[in-house]
Design a protein around this motif. Structure first.
Motif, PDB file in Angstrom:
ATOM      1  N   THR A  88      28.355 111.432  53.380  1.00  0.00           N
ATOM      2  CA  THR A  88      27.413 110.997  54.357  1.00  0.00           C
ATOM      3  C   THR A  88      26.691 109.471  53.743  1.00  0.00           C
ATOM      4  O   THR A  88      25.793 109.975  52.959  1.00  0.00           O
ATOM      5  CB  THR A  88      26.303 112.172  54.626  1.00  0.00           C
ATOM      6  OG1 THR A  88      26.984 113.135  55.441  1.00  0.00           O
ATOM      7  CG2 THR A  88      25.429 111.283  55.688  1.00  0.00           C
ATOM      8  N   ARG A 133      24.963 106.188  53.245  1.00  0.00           N
ATOM      9  CA  ARG A 133      23.675 105.607  53.825  1.00  0.00           C
ATOM     10  C   ARG A 133      23.701 104.342  54.060  1.00  0.00           C
ATOM     11  O   ARG A 133      23.327 103.703  55.284  1.00  0.00           O
ATOM     12  CB  ARG A 133      22.514 105.772  52.836  1.00  0.00           C
ATOM     13  CG  ARG A 133      22.758 104.774  51.748  1.00  0.00           C
ATOM     14  CD  ARG A 133      21.538 105.145  50.589  1.00  0.00           C
ATOM     15  NE  ARG A 133      21.628 104.201  49.504  1.00  0.00           N
ATOM     16  CZ  ARG A 133      22.396 104.585  48.551  1.00  0.00           C
ATOM     17  NH1 ARG A 133      23.246 105.579  48.540  1.00  0.00           N
ATOM     18  NH2 ARG A 133      22.280 103.746  47.254  1.00  0.00           N
ATOM     19  N   CYS A 134      24.997 103.640  53.501  1.00  0.00           N
ATOM     20  CA  CYS A 134      25.396 102.258  53.960  1.00  0.00           C
ATOM     21  C   CYS A 134      27.047 102.075  53.885  1.00  0.00           C
ATOM     22  O   CYS A 134      27.383 103.089  53.031  1.00  0.00           O
ATOM     23  CB  CYS A 134      24.651 101.221  52.874  1.00  0.00           C
ATOM     24  SG  CYS A 134      24.852 101.494  51.119  1.00  0.00           S
ATOM     25  N   LYS A 152      31.928 103.970  55.915  1.00  0.00           N
ATOM     26  CA  LYS A 152      30.661 104.699  56.105  1.00  0.00           C
ATOM     27  C   LYS A 152      30.875 105.959  56.752  1.00  0.00           C
ATOM     28  O   LYS A 152      30.365 106.192  58.023  1.00  0.00           O
ATOM     29  CB  LYS A 152      29.640 103.725  56.811  1.00  0.00           C
ATOM     30  CG  LYS A 152      28.171 104.229  56.740  1.00  0.00           C
ATOM     31  CD  LYS A 152      27.033 103.428  57.464  1.00  0.00           C
ATOM     32  CE  LYS A 152      25.779 103.947  57.733  1.00  0.00           C
ATOM     33  NZ  LYS A 152      24.968 102.994  58.433  1.00  0.00           N
ATOM     34  N   GLN A 210      29.940 109.929  57.844  1.00  0.00           N
ATOM     35  CA  GLN A 210      28.934 110.787  58.310  1.00  0.00           C
ATOM     36  C   GLN A 210      29.281 112.156  58.196  1.00  0.00           C
ATOM     37  O   GLN A 210      30.006 112.521  59.224  1.00  0.00           O
ATOM     38  CB  GLN A 210      28.238 110.251  59.414  1.00  0.00           C
ATOM     39  CG  GLN A 210      27.876 108.762  59.393  1.00  0.00           C
ATOM     40  CD  GLN A 210      26.562 108.558  58.303  1.00  0.00           C
ATOM     41  OE1 GLN A 210      25.526 109.434  58.312  1.00  0.00           O
ATOM     42  NE2 GLN A 210      26.833 107.692  57.290  1.00  0.00           N
TER      43      GLN A 210
END
Length: 223
Positions: A116, A118-119, A126, A128
């Motif tokens: 996951t 964050r950037c 990216k 998640q």
């Protein structure tokens, strides 16, 4: 009188990785640590029984960097098999990553099967809540190092370093690489360890080089 010579002394070969820059960290301290480590250790003097097998700077990327990561990991196995004394050789993968908000060094106990980010990583990915290795099952699955993290942490703290044991390597590229490395280590009978370091602004470069050297000094006797 027997003609056999003395048994070959055990050798611990350590392969070291760091990371290049990434979003928010234009100068990654682990790139400098790993780039300078061999020369630093040669000047200081390598401890008996320790060999630095390789020092590699990885792209700060997950999925897109998997091929070079596995080529790097596999090189340790190939080199060990080619060694005449492979039966007495121990192989450790030592990964350094930066935690830009940290004030201490952190010896990471485990990695989680979850990406996951964050950037976006340096290749634009990216994810998640994606499993790092889908065949391993849920994103809650963890893998632990077989090295004694508490013992390593205590030994380094006794030397005066501000260091802690951590159970959370995040969910970004550091955790991604560590999970793959721990899985690879288990499959190939070797060991893997991840260490998070602060920025040089927080703990300066010379202290961080001393820390890395002290950690390497420990490994032949502790693994």
């Amino acid at each position: 009188m027997g003609s056999e010579g003395p048994a070959a002394a055990a050798v611990t070969t350590v392969h070291v990785t760091g990371f290049k820059k990434f979003h928010g960290v234009s100068e990654n301290p682990t790139e400098a640590i790993v780039r300078n480590l061999t020369e630093y250790m040669n000047k200081k003097g390598l401890p008996k029984g320790l060999v630095i097998g390789s020092c590699t700077i990885l792209e700060t990327a997950g999925q897109g960097a998997l091929v070079p990561l596995y080529q790097t990991l596999q090189s340790a196995i190939t080199a060990a098999k080619e060694s005449e004394s492979s039966s007495s050789n121990r192989v450790i993968w030592l990964h350094f990553g930066v935690n830009s908000g940290a004030t201490k060094f952190a010896i990471e106990r485990q990695a989680v099967n979850e990406a996951t980010f964050r950037c976006p990583d340096e290749m634009g990915w990216k994810p998640q809540k994606v499993p790092i290795v889908p065949s391993d099952g849920a994103i809650s699955r963890t893998r632990e190092t077989t090295l004694p993290v508490e013992e390593i942490t205590k030994a380094l703290a006794k030397k005066g370093y501000n260091v802690m044991t951590s159970d959370d390597a995040g969910r970004f590229v550091c955790n991604y690489v560590y999970y793959h490395s721990l899985r690879f280590a288990e499959q190939n009978g070797i060991k893997s360890l991840f260490v998070h370091v602060p920025l040089f602004f927080t703990i300066d470069e010379e202290v961080q080089m001393q820390f890395a050297a002290s950690l390497l000094d420990l490994l032949p006797s502790i693994c």
